[in-house]
Scaffold this active site. Structure first.
Site, short mmCIF file in Angstrom:
data_model
loop_
_atom_site.label_atom_id
_atom_site.label_comp_id
_atom_site.label_asym_id
_atom_site.label_seq_id
_atom_site.Cartn_x
_atom_site.Cartn_y
_atom_site.Cartn_z
N GLU A 215 0.88 -1.17 0.00
CA GLU A 215 0.00 0.00 0.00
C GLU A 215 0.91 1.21 0.00
OE1 GLU A 215 -3.32 0.09 -0.07
OE2 GLU A 215 -3.74 -2.04 0.14
N CYS A 249 -2.21 9.35 2.69
CA CYS A 249 -1.77 8.75 1.42
C CYS A 249 -2.71 9.11 0.28
CB CYS A 249 -1.64 7.24 1.56
SG CYS A 249 -3.15 6.47 2.13
P1 NAD Z 1 8.20 4.87 4.96
O1 NAD Z 1 8.19 4.06 3.72
O2 NAD Z 1 9.35 5.78 5.20
O3 NAD Z 1 8.10 3.94 6.24
C1 NAD Z 1 7.13 2.91 6.36
C2 NAD Z 1 7.68 1.84 7.26
O4 NAD Z 1 8.85 1.30 6.65
C3 NAD Z 1 8.08 2.30 8.66
O5 NAD Z 1 7.63 1.33 9.60
C4 NAD Z 1 9.58 2.36 8.61
O6 NAD Z 1 10.15 2.01 9.84
C5 NAD Z 1 9.93 1.32 7.56
N1 NAD Z 1 11.18 1.65 6.83
C6 NAD Z 1 11.67 2.87 6.55
N2 NAD Z 1 12.82 2.78 5.85
C7 NAD Z 1 13.06 1.46 5.68
C8 NAD Z 1 14.11 0.72 5.05
N3 NAD Z 1 15.13 1.33 4.43
N4 NAD Z 1 14.05 -0.63 5.08
C9 NAD Z 1 13.01 -1.25 5.67
N5 NAD Z 1 12.01 -0.60 6.30
C10 NAD Z 1 12.03 0.73 6.32
O7 NAD Z 1 6.79 5.64 4.94
P2 NAD Z 1 6.28 6.70 5.98
O8 NAD Z 1 7.09 7.94 5.83
O9 NAD Z 1 6.13 6.08 7.32
O10 NAD Z 1 4.79 6.95 5.41
C11 NAD Z 1 4.55 7.82 4.39
C12 NAD Z 1 4.37 7.10 3.07
O11 NAD Z 1 3.43 6.06 3.21
C13 NAD Z 1 3.81 7.99 1.98
O12 NAD Z 1 4.43 7.70 0.77
C14 NAD Z 1 2.35 7.59 1.92
O13 NAD Z 1 1.71 7.85 0.70
C15 NAD Z 1 2.42 6.14 2.20
N6 NAD Z 1 1.16 5.65 2.73
C16 NAD Z 1 0.40 4.82 1.97
C17 NAD Z 1 -0.83 4.39 2.46
C18 NAD Z 1 -1.72 3.48 1.67
O14 NAD Z 1 -2.68 2.99 2.24
N7 NAD Z 1 -1.47 3.25 0.41
C19 NAD Z 1 -1.26 4.80 3.72
C20 NAD Z 1 -0.45 5.65 4.46
C21 NAD Z 1 0.78 6.06 3.97
#
Ligand code: NAD
Length: 437
Positions: A215, A249
């Site tokens: 997602e 998102c």
């Molecule tokens: P992110 O991708 O930075 O982090 C998400 C998760 O991944 C966190 O738990 C984080 O600890 C982990 N993570 C971060 N870097 C990582 C790495 N290098 N390796 C493995 N895991 C890692 O996202 P965010 O900043 O927490 O959230 C914002 C993003 O999420 C936006 O792009 C938003 O559009 C998206 N989002 C999508 C939905 C959906 O339902 N499609 C919902 C909410 C947010």
């Protein structure tokens, strides 16, 4: 650090014993999840206030109520969903031997599942996929975001209080913990987050051939054509872009307005923003999650001319919805998902031009189109691929559990909500039984 392999092994053993198979067990766990939310609503509101200054009404509307609704839906529908589904057996089967054929789909859990969730709706997006995972009979490891530390710590404490770790456990930590988790073999990974991290998750999952739901995000357009009800469009746009300070998102990322109504629409937006955020604009306004993100979003203010909004507070990391004119498709603000209150405005002349522009971008997670011209609505829905969206409203597709929620292309793969949540976290085992006659 927590011993991740031994926690996963404990879940594997629990699953292998068949502990999660019975529907009564699954229902009991769903009821516990509901109790966790209902008995700790105040603590959740406080944690989200600390992490994001999230207003309590937004917590109820977008974090807690949808989960309660989903749990109730799952409890009501689990018997139907989990029952093997009979399907027709075509005549051609008899070529392989005489007999009576009975064909069915049997829904079985994958096993040990991992849910990695983001910080923007840290309760909703941590728990919602888990409702499907539990209903389908899986065990769950939840890794919430380190950016919303108070909420993650609360989740950790509450889950430990309401569940046994061999069934459902929270593991907190930073990227290193994610990497350690992703090195392990899971039976299913559900990831909500950014596109770049989605790629990392999918690459890690491929090593074990683990199926994934991704997602992700993207730049979701908000189109306003000259036939649109401009008052309604402005209200929906302000709602979508200010809710959680634009850190949603499916928030409108940029505005695409028809040139003929641009000036009028901007004037309406300006007036409505002033009305809504008159006295104390930041009191009930979420903050940007971190200084890094705040500075990133603030830097976009250099990409155009501010025509509405423009208030910010460097100390609290808050920024009111701000409309930018004079932006081009090449501007930095148009390169990646904004995930904040800045709204770049672009224009189009003919409606075809709007569609062409969107088609030149990666497939967005959401799309909103305000129009009273049926032809235009039909054109955008039939020609543009996007995860989900709405005509003449904003966000509402998310709140209808009869609609699958998910992305397509760069905005993700797989979907959930309602029945889809159960199917997404279940393997559909196809079986033909032949009665030899
Ligand atoms: P992110 O991708 O930075 O982090 C998400 C998760 O991944 C966190 O738990 C984080 O600890 C982990 N993570 C971060 N870097 C990582 C790495 N290098 N390796 C493995 N895991 C890692 O996202 P965010 O900043 O927490 O959230 C914002 C993003 O999420 C936006 O792009 C938003 O559009 C998206 N989002 C999508 C939905 C959906 O339902 N499609 C919902 C909410 C947010």
């Amino acid at each position: 650090m927590i011993n991740i392999p031994s926690l996963i092994q404990a879940q594997r053993n629990f699953f292998a014993k068949g502990a999660t198979k019975s529907l009564s067990f699954r229902k009991e766990q769903l009821l516990r999840l509901k109790a966790l939310l209902e008995e700790n609503t105040q603590a959740i509101i406080e944690a989200l206030k600390t992490d994001l200054n999230k207003p309590a009404d937004q917590v109820m509307l977008a974090e807690i109520s949808p989960l309660i609704h989903e749990i109730d839906y799952m409890l009501e529908n689990l018997d139907r969903l989990a029952a093997p589904k009979d399907v027709e057996s075509p005549e051609t089967l008899s070529f392989f031997g005489m007999g009576e054929y009975h064909s069915q789909i049997i829904y079985e859990p994958y096993g040990v599942t991992l849910n990695i969730s983001p910080w923007n709706y840290p309760i909703q997006l941590s728990i919602s996929p888990i409702i499907g995972a539990i209903a389908a009979g899986n065990t769950v490891v939840l890794k919430p975001s380190e950016f919303t530390a108070a909420t993650s710590a609360l989740l950790n404490r509450l889950v430990a209080q309401y569940f046994v770790p061999e069934f459902f456990v929270v593991i907190e930590g930073d990227v290193a913990v994610n990497q350690a988790l992703l090195a392990e073999k899971f039976d299913y990974i559900f990831f909500t987050g950014s596109v770049p991290v989605g790629r990392i998750v999918m690459a890690a999952a491929s090593k074990h051939l683990t199926p994934v739901t991704l997602e992700l995000g993207g730049k979701s357009p908000f189109i306003v054509d000259k036939s649109a009800n401009l008052e309604q469009a402005a209200e929906s746009l302000i709602f979508g872009k200010t809710f959680n300070s634009g850190q949603t998102c499916i928030a409108p990322d940029y505005l695409l307005v028809q040139q003929d109504v641009k000036a009028e629409f901007v004037a309406i937006l300006k007036q409505k923003l002033q009305q809504k955020f008159d006295d104390n604009p930041f009191e009930n306004y979420a903050k940007v999650v971190s200084e890094r993100h705040y500075l990133r979003i603030k830097s976009f203010l250099n990409d155009g001319k501010i025509v509405a909004g423009g208030l910010f507070n460097d100390e609290t990391h808050q920024m009111l919805m701000t409309v930018l004119d004079g932006v081009t498709w090449e501007s930095p603000v148009m390169q990646d998902e904004i995930f904040g209150s800045v709204l770049p405005m672009l224009t189009f002349n003919g409606f075809d031009e709007a569609i062409e522009r969107i088609l030149a971008q990666p497939k967005p997670l959401a799309l909103y189109c305000f129009t009273e011209t049926e032809e235009n609505a039909t054109a955008v829905l039939s020609q543009v691929s996007f995860g989900g969206g709405a005509v003449n409203s904003c966000f509402l597709h998310f709140f209808n559990h009869n609609l699958p929620f998910g992305g397509v292309g760069d905005s993700g793969m797989g979907s959930y909500h309602g029945d889809r949540s159960f199917y997404e976290l279940s393997h559909e085992k196809a079986v033909v039984t032949r009665k030899i006659v």
